[in-house]
Design a protein around this motif. Structure first.
Motif, mmCIF file in Angstrom:
data_model
loop_
_atom_site.group_PDB
_atom_site.id
_atom_site.type_symbol
_atom_site.label_atom_id
_atom_site.label_comp_id
_atom_site.label_asym_id
_atom_site.label_seq_id
_atom_site.Cartn_x
_atom_site.Cartn_y
_atom_site.Cartn_z
ATOM 1 N N ALA A 1 67.033 41.411 -70.791
ATOM 2 C CA ALA A 1 68.261 42.130 -71.118
ATOM 3 C C ALA A 1 69.409 41.628 -70.249
ATOM 4 O O ALA A 1 70.535 41.434 -70.709
ATOM 5 C CB ALA A 1 68.068 43.628 -70.931
ATOM 6 N N LYS A 2 69.115 41.396 -68.969
ATOM 7 C CA LYS A 2 70.157 40.951 -68.040
ATOM 8 C C LYS A 2 70.659 39.555 -68.400
ATOM 9 O O LYS A 2 71.824 39.232 -68.189
ATOM 10 C CB LYS A 2 69.593 40.956 -66.604
ATOM 11 C CG LYS A 2 70.633 41.350 -65.574
ATOM 12 C CD LYS A 2 70.033 41.493 -64.191
ATOM 13 C CE LYS A 2 69.482 40.166 -63.674
ATOM 14 N NZ LYS A 2 68.576 40.319 -62.540
ATOM 15 N N GLU A 3 69.775 38.763 -68.977
ATOM 16 C CA GLU A 3 70.152 37.395 -69.347
ATOM 17 C C GLU A 3 70.756 37.344 -70.749
ATOM 18 O O GLU A 3 70.693 36.316 -71.413
ATOM 19 C CB GLU A 3 68.924 36.472 -69.290
ATOM 20 C CG GLU A 3 68.259 36.396 -67.925
ATOM 21 C CD GLU A 3 69.154 35.741 -66.874
ATOM 22 O OE1 GLU A 3 69.721 34.681 -67.179
ATOM 23 O OE2 GLU A 3 69.290 36.308 -65.778
ATOM 24 N N GLY A 4 71.249 38.456 -71.227
ATOM 25 C CA GLY A 4 71.937 38.458 -72.510
ATOM 26 C C GLY A 4 71.005 38.489 -73.709
ATOM 27 O O GLY A 4 71.376 38.085 -74.802
ATOM 28 N N ASN A 5 69.800 38.962 -73.498
ATOM 29 C CA ASN A 5 68.847 39.128 -74.590
ATOM 30 C C ASN A 5 68.547 37.847 -75.358
ATOM 31 O O ASN A 5 68.337 37.870 -76.569
ATOM 32 C CB ASN A 5 69.320 40.220 -75.553
ATOM 33 C CG ASN A 5 69.183 41.586 -74.941
ATOM 34 O OD1 ASN A 5 68.112 41.957 -74.486
ATOM 35 N ND2 ASN A 5 70.276 42.326 -74.890
ATOM 36 N N ASP A 6 68.558 36.765 -74.655
ATOM 37 C CA ASP A 6 68.091 35.522 -75.260
ATOM 38 C C ASP A 6 66.581 35.456 -75.052
ATOM 39 O O ASP A 6 66.118 35.494 -73.913
ATOM 40 C CB ASP A 6 68.788 34.340 -74.591
ATOM 41 C CG ASP A 6 68.120 33.017 -74.937
ATOM 42 O OD1 ASP A 6 67.443 32.964 -75.986
ATOM 43 O OD2 ASP A 6 68.266 32.067 -74.157
ATOM 44 N N ARG B 1 66.354 42.517 -78.672
ATOM 45 C CA ARG B 1 66.516 43.709 -77.835
ATOM 46 C C ARG B 1 65.371 44.695 -78.027
ATOM 47 O O ARG B 1 65.304 45.712 -77.335
ATOM 48 C CB ARG B 1 67.833 44.404 -78.199
ATOM 49 C CG ARG B 1 69.041 43.775 -77.521
ATOM 50 C CD ARG B 1 70.245 44.674 -77.676
ATOM 51 N NE ARG B 1 70.962 44.440 -78.935
ATOM 52 C CZ ARG B 1 71.882 45.265 -79.421
ATOM 53 N NH1 ARG B 1 72.173 46.378 -78.766
ATOM 54 N NH2 ARG B 1 72.494 44.991 -80.547
ATOM 55 N N ALA C 1 65.011 33.451 -72.371
ATOM 56 C CA ALA C 1 65.190 33.848 -70.975
ATOM 57 C C ALA C 1 63.897 34.328 -70.337
ATOM 58 O O ALA C 1 63.794 34.432 -69.116
ATOM 59 C CB ALA C 1 66.258 34.939 -70.870
#
Length: 679
Positions: A444-449, A416, A452
DNA sequence: GATTAAGGAATTTTT
DNA sequence: TTCCTTAATC
């Protein structure tokens, strides 16, 4: 201590004077040690630790808070030398800076603090950049509207937090020219805080703030307090209100706390430090005993006479009567030079001369007000092959290429971490601030992977590089990669970029190699990152690796970084008004007084010889176009009164531009030249 | 929307 | 000098 215990007292207590002994053997409860410069403050703390352990206190339940990690290590080493022959139990003592300790505790109590324990830390540069970003997003451009610069914004924020003071008061008192922007600043700071929380990052101030906040819960305060039977704090004059608050919170269960400091050496007001902490200690910790250390073991008496005269000009202070048994010795010299070149020549000449008389380089130090003031001296030392270590000033970690590399590690640790992403992404050709910002949002939208980032669409020219970056992230997140291996992997990607990006890739590459070597000493990436940011290598040359262990080198240091040190020979350079006091700090009486204390700190580092030098003429170096110069004046702190204890040397009348300015040698040469005609 | 060229401003101290 | 912003170009 009661008398009947003395039979059990360890024999090494005899090495202390009565006051030191009082402090060391003090029983339970709060203790304030007011320790003048050179009075054995470090010794007292070290022996206190040793004493506590000898009395059966569990070393793991002692907390020793110091200004640098090095200071803590030195004290603990000394403590173990005192007590043992056996195992160095002092290794288990919690020792370090407030910030490093906060970091350690916050990882443990992350949940309670509302943090995720993989938080990463923003250094000053990152914090400034984040504020700059927010300021920009809000359309508050600095130039035409003359909105405060991002540096200033952060300074205001920091002062508000560290001083536990309302924004309005901070502006009024310290930043009156920013007064009109209070509303905007408040809003920027609000977003700044929200953004940090959203991104799971803490800035330096947050480390203290969160620690303090945890302690505001009684339950947690008891819990944290109960970890430590004794707390010892060094350099208490340089702590700020929030640190004082932390200490109060940390003493919920018992009130065993010892603080040591000297109000005359308080030099961190710009960080919110206040002498009030020392003055108020007895009222904040009831029943506090006060011990004063006044015998100076460091300086010969002529030097002490000068330093006593200098500090006598301070308006508000505890009166201390420092005295020394080190009689004899030379009076300090105040040397007026023609210009900076002559000052360099003089200092080097004296350094070599003392060296020949048996004082190693590392027992000599050149001190100055600001990091850049040693630039010309460094060039000259390099030219003459004289080794030196510089402390303070521009730090390694702030170098762009180091930050570039570290940003990858930070992403791996905390995906993050917006500032880290932002930095790493822009390394790629074809990705600028705009694209990078969108990419961060995408992740961030992809779950902070971190993976991504692959699915973020960029212009064709940047695709390949972005995929490579994603590959780096994949690899370094693997469990079996240790920090050094991670850096090695990053460098495969980064080294080619470095060649393209910077003028001097060679030197920068060497830094990265050192970084990799340092990382090799760590098992965990988290610890490596934290140490790098909270206890960074103090000297630029610490990084040159440890090839020659017992090599000798001259010490160059800012006065701030020289705190706590002592050397046989000390040179205080640039003792001219404008530098000492710094032009930046002559706004108010308080500021000037701090500069006076700074001068005092510099002078009191000296054991045997003290040289104060200043150049009469300064050239404007920063303007290539103007080759003008200006005449300086001797620092206002060397008043007529002070000068009665100092010998004056004038070099400025010597003729010639670049001859060596050694006085003795000068007369020698004159003699010889005359002699040439005498035959 | 990114990069580059050009112009302008300002220089402390540190975790 | 260096850092940083803005304007002009790609």
């Amino acid at each position: 201590m009661s008398m009947n215990k003395s039979v059990n007292e360890p024999p090494w207590l005899d090495e202390l004077n009565p006051q030191q002994r009082d402090a060391v053997t003090y029983g339970d409860g709060p203790l304030l040690v007011v320790a003048g410069a050179g009075t054995g403050k470090t010794k007292t703390l070290a022996y206190r630790v040793a004493y506590l352990i000898a009395r059966g206190v569990n070393p793991g339940r002692i907390l020793l808070l110091t200004f640098t990690r090095r200071a803590a290590q030195e004290m603990l080493q000394r403590a173990s030398r005192v007590t043992q022959r056996g195992t160095p139990v002092t290794g288990r003592v919690w020792g370090g800076t407030f910030h490093a300790t906060a970091n350690r505790l916050l990882r443990i109590y992350a949940n309670a603090a509302g943090l995720s324990k993989d938080f990463t830390i923003l250094d000053q540069g990152d914090a400034e950049d984040l504020i700059g970003m927010i300021r920009h997003e809000m359309g508050l451009h600095s130039q035409e509207m003359r909105f405060p610069r991002k540096r200033t914004c952060l300074a205001i924020y920091s002062r508000t937090v560290n001083g536990s003071m309302p924004l309005h008061d901070v502006l009024e008192r310290y930043f009156p020219w920013c007064d009109m922007w209070e509303k905007e600043l408040r809003s920027i700071f609000g977003q700044y805080v929200a953004r940090k929380q959203e991104r799971n990052v803490l800035d330096y101030d947050d480390l203290l703030l969160y620690w303090a906040e945890i302690l505001s819960s009684d339950r947690l305060a008891s819990e944290l307090s109960s970890r430590f039977d004794h707390i010892l704090v060094d350099e208490y004059q340089d702590t700020n209100p929030i640190q004082a608050r932390i200490l109060r919170g940390m003493r919920h269960g018992n009130n065993n706390i010892m603080v040591v400091g000297d109000d005359a050496q308080s030099i961190y007001a710009f960080r919110g430090a206040t002498v009030k902490n020392i003055l108020d200690f007895p009222s904040q910790f009831e029943g506090a005993k006060i011990v004063k250390l006044e015998q100076n073991y460091r300086s010969v008496s002529p030097i002490l006479e000068t330093t006593n005269l200098v500090i006598a000009a301070a308006r508000q202070r505890h009166t201390k009567n420092l005295w020394s048994q080190r009689q004899g010795g030379e009076r300090p010299k105040l040397v007026t030079c023609k210009d900076e070149t002559q000052q360099d020549e003089y200092v080097i000449d004296r350094v070599l001369s003392h060296y020949e008389q048996g004082v190693p380089l590392r027992k000599q130090a050149v001190l100055f007000r600001a990091g850049h003031l040693s630039d010309s001296l460094e060039i000259e030392l390099t030219r003459r092959n004289i080794p030196y270590h510089k402390y303070g000033g521009l730090r390694f970690l702030e170098a762009a290429h180091v930050k570039d590399l570290v940003s990858f590690l930070r992403i791996a640790e905390n995906p993050r971490d917006e500032m880290a992403w932002f930095r790493a992404l822009q390394l790629i050709d074809g990705i600028g601030p705009g694209t990078a910002a969108r990419a961060v949002k995408h992740v961030a939208k992809e779950g902070n992977d971190p993976g991504a980032i692959r699915t973020f669409r960029v212009r064709p020219a940047a695709r390949e590089a972005l995929a490579a970056l994603a590959g780096v992230m994949d690899d370094i997140i693997k469990d079996n990669y240790n920090p050094a291996m991670q850096i090695e992997r990053i460098r495969k990607f980064y080294d080619p970029l470095l060649q393209k990006l910077y003028e001097n890739p060679g030197a920068r590459m060497r830094d990265l190699i050192s970084l990799e070597q340092i990382a090799a000493g760590y098992k965990s990436r988290r610890d490596f990152l934290a140490d790098l940011q909270l206890d960074p290598p103090t000297s630029t040359s610490d990084l040159a690796g440890p090839p020659h262990r017992d090599e000798d080198w001259l010490v160059l240091s800012t006065i701030h970084s020289a705190k706590g040190g002592e050397w046989d020979v000390v040179y205080l350079t640039h003792a001219a008004d404008g530098f000492l006091p710094s032009d930046m700090s002559t706004g108010s009486q308080d500021e000037i007084e701090e500069e006076l204390r700074l001068t005092y700190v510099a002078l009191t580092r000296a054991r045997d010889f003290l040289y104060i030098t200043w150049p009469l003429r300064y050239y404007f170096k920063w303007y290539a176009l103007t080759d003008g110069h200006t005449y300086a004046q001797r620092s206002r702190f060397f008043t007529d009164e002070v000068m009665t204890s100092i010998d004056e040397v004038h070099l400025e009348y010597a003729s010639g531009d670049d001859i060596s300015m050694d006085i003795e040698a000068g007369t020698d040469i004159a003699n010889r030249i005359r002699g040439m005609w005498k035959k």
